[in-house]
Write an enzyme that holds these catalytic residues in place. Structure first.
Site, short mmCIF file in Angstrom:
data_model
loop_
_atom_site.label_atom_id
_atom_site.label_comp_id
_atom_site.label_asym_id
_atom_site.label_seq_id
_atom_site.Cartn_x
_atom_site.Cartn_y
_atom_site.Cartn_z
N GLU A 46 0.80 -1.23 0.00
CA GLU A 46 0.00 0.00 0.00
C GLU A 46 0.83 1.28 0.00
O GLU A 46 0.29 2.35 -0.15
CB GLU A 46 -0.99 0.00 1.17
CG GLU A 46 -0.37 0.34 2.49
CD GLU A 46 -1.27 1.24 3.32
OE1 GLU A 46 -2.39 1.54 2.89
OE2 GLU A 46 -0.82 1.65 4.38
N ASN A 47 2.14 1.14 0.15
CA ASN A 47 3.00 2.33 0.12
C ASN A 47 3.95 2.33 -1.08
O ASN A 47 4.93 3.07 -1.11
CB ASN A 47 3.83 2.43 1.41
CG ASN A 47 2.96 2.45 2.65
OD1 ASN A 47 2.86 1.46 3.36
ND2 ASN A 47 2.31 3.55 2.90
N ASN A 103 -4.98 1.21 4.35
CA ASN A 103 -5.81 2.41 4.38
C ASN A 103 -5.58 3.33 3.18
O ASN A 103 -6.42 4.18 2.89
CB ASN A 103 -5.56 3.19 5.68
CG ASN A 103 -4.09 3.41 5.95
OD1 ASN A 103 -3.31 2.46 5.98
ND2 ASN A 103 -3.68 4.64 6.12
N HIS A 104 -4.46 3.17 2.46
CA HIS A 104 -4.22 4.00 1.28
C HIS A 104 -4.71 3.35 -0.01
O HIS A 104 -4.29 3.73 -1.10
CB HIS A 104 -2.73 4.30 1.14
CG HIS A 104 -2.17 5.15 2.25
ND1 HIS A 104 -2.75 6.34 2.62
CD2 HIS A 104 -1.11 4.98 3.06
CE1 HIS A 104 -2.06 6.86 3.62
NE2 HIS A 104 -1.06 6.05 3.91
N HIS A 124 -3.84 -4.95 9.03
CA HIS A 124 -3.27 -3.62 8.79
C HIS A 124 -3.88 -2.64 9.79
O HIS A 124 -5.01 -2.18 9.62
CB HIS A 124 -3.58 -3.22 7.34
CG HIS A 124 -2.78 -2.06 6.88
ND1 HIS A 124 -1.49 -2.18 6.42
CD2 HIS A 124 -3.06 -0.74 6.80
CE1 HIS A 124 -1.03 -1.01 6.06
NE2 HIS A 124 -1.96 -0.10 6.30
N HIS A 179 1.35 -1.68 8.78
CA HIS A 179 0.89 -0.28 8.85
C HIS A 179 1.76 0.61 9.71
O HIS A 179 1.97 1.76 9.37
CB HIS A 179 -0.57 -0.17 9.33
CG HIS A 179 -1.07 1.24 9.47
ND1 HIS A 179 -1.27 2.06 8.39
CD2 HIS A 179 -1.38 1.99 10.58
CE1 HIS A 179 -1.71 3.25 8.83
NE2 HIS A 179 -1.78 3.23 10.14
N HIS A 233 4.99 0.17 10.37
CA HIS A 233 6.30 0.27 9.71
C HIS A 233 7.52 -0.06 10.58
O HIS A 233 8.63 -0.04 10.09
CB HIS A 233 6.52 1.67 9.10
CG HIS A 233 5.58 2.02 8.00
ND1 HIS A 233 5.99 2.69 6.86
CD2 HIS A 233 4.28 1.78 7.83
CE1 HIS A 233 4.96 2.86 6.07
NE2 HIS A 233 3.90 2.31 6.63
FE LIG Z 1 -1.23 1.91 6.24
#
Ligand SMILES: [Fe+2]
Length: 242
Positions: free
Chosen positions: A22-23, A50-51, A134, A159, A161
């Site tokens: 997601e990143n 969430n992204h 997440h 999430h 990290h």
């Molecule tokens: Fe996230």
């Protein structure tokens, strides 16, 4: 990173590789091109977070993708799948699920509202089930891992990290870690150039974030399990690419 992955996978003798992506797109979201690139470089399935909707071009891609999994506790009208089945190198079918935690993320549906049905659906096809949880709160991630102990193979947190020091196999045979860590630049504030993140925090002013570029590491977790889906080991992975 994607150049190093096939060799690492071979070194770890991993039959399957699941990536939280997601990143991937400059820190937020994912594009079809990046998803395809990772799936072509020894990644079997990609989970999100969430992204998920940050890049609009991913919407039609998610509608048809078999191997990119978005959180299952989004609106029932959201496109994409929250559960996917992929085949490991030695032929075992593996269910891959993705859920969003409630704290600070506020998904449309709470993760505990949907998880039982999701596990039931996955269990009809295979005992090897991996959940990417997440979430922001360690308590939610630990609670989900405990709730699913003996029901799934692994509950792996993402999430936040920062790789946590709690990789374990629970008594019922479910592997768990509160956060698998971050693959990316560790000379940073969770991926963002440190001076920009600090400036925003010190001034309270909006700052355009840029992704950092040094001290690149691959982080994750290696889970071993039997054909019955019970985990036998859970070890953190940390590899420096510098
Ligand atoms: Fe996230």
């Amino acid at each position: 990173m994607e150049e190093s992955l096939p060799a690492l996978r071979q070194e770890l003798q991993a039959d399957l590789c699941i990536l939280n992506g997601e990143n991937l797109a400059d820190g937020v979201g994912i594009t079809p091109k990046l998803a395809d690139k990772m799936l072509a470089s020894s990644v079997d399935a990609i989970t999100l977070g969430n992204h998920v909707w940050r890049r609009g071009e991913i919407v039609p891609y998610l509608k048809q993708s078999e191997r990119v999994v978005r959180p299952a506790n989004l609106s029932k009208r959201a496109p994409g799948r929250g559960l996917a089945f992929v085949t490991a190198a030695e032929g075992t079918e593996v269910a891959v699920m993705n859920l969003l935690g409630a704290l600070f993320i506020g998904p449309p549906v709470g993760p505990f509202e949907v998880v039982d049905e999701l596990v039931e659906e996955a269990s009809k096809r295979t005992p090897v089930i991996v959940l990417d949880m997440h979430a922001e709160a360690t308590s939610e991630k630990v609670a989900m891992a405990r709730w699913l102990d003996g029901k799934v193979t692994a509950v792996l947190g993402t999430h936040t990290h920062i790789q946590t020091n709690d990789a374990r196999v629970q008594p019922g045979g479910t592997a768990a870690i509160t956060d698998a860590g971050m693959t990316g630049p560790h000379d940073s504030v969770i991926g963002v150039q440190a001076e920009l993140a600090i400036r925003q925090m010190r001034t309270g002013m909006p700052v355009r974030f840029e992704t950092a570029s040094s001290d690149i590491r691959i982080e994750g977790v290696l889970v071993e399990c039997g054909a019955d889906g019970r985990a036998t080991s859970c070890e953190p992975v940390r590899v420096s690419l510098n």
